[in-house]
Design a protein around this motif. Sequence first.
Motif: not given
Length: 191
Positions: A119, A121, A151, A169, A171, A175-176, A179
């Motif tokens: 991902g 960010e 990431t 943030s 993403f 990535g989401e 996190h």
Amino acid sequence: MDTALAQIGPRLRAARRDRGWTLDDLAARAGMSASTLSRLESGKRQASLALLLPLTRHLGMRIDDLLPTPPSDPRVRRAVQRRDGMVIAPLTLEHSAVQTFKITYPATDAAPAARTHEGYEWLYVLSGRVRLALAGHEHIIERGEAAEFDTRMPHSISATNDGPAEVLSIFSASGERIHTHVGPGEGTVSA
């Protein structure tokens, strides 16, 4: 005329044209005159089920497809997550291609362990100061500054020890998931 009804003709015309059919082509298939079809498409003739059913059947669509979809509620009403002292507030709808969150990080003396995952960010510091540990280097991101990173590089994000930090943030989908999702027993979810 009702705005929904006014859209039937243009949508009917668009569906016919998408198939490369002339007025005569569709009218013959539906068992009506090209003149009647032309008046339907231009809004000069009132649409009725008796006229629309054979047309939609031959076009391979539903009558509902001729009507506009009512706009959905654009407000984001997702639960705020609380985990490890962080407050994670979703700012986008759940199925958006890109996810955005306002994350409040608590003050801390040391950066958490770095992680890697698929991902990208992007972050923007709204208040406070953020410690971004990225590939073995520590960067202090101040209020009003932004950062972007892949990431797949070892990274961690935290507030500095002088106070909490609020961050926007953004993403990519992968990535989401890493996190912001709370696993069983990892935190509480509140409204």
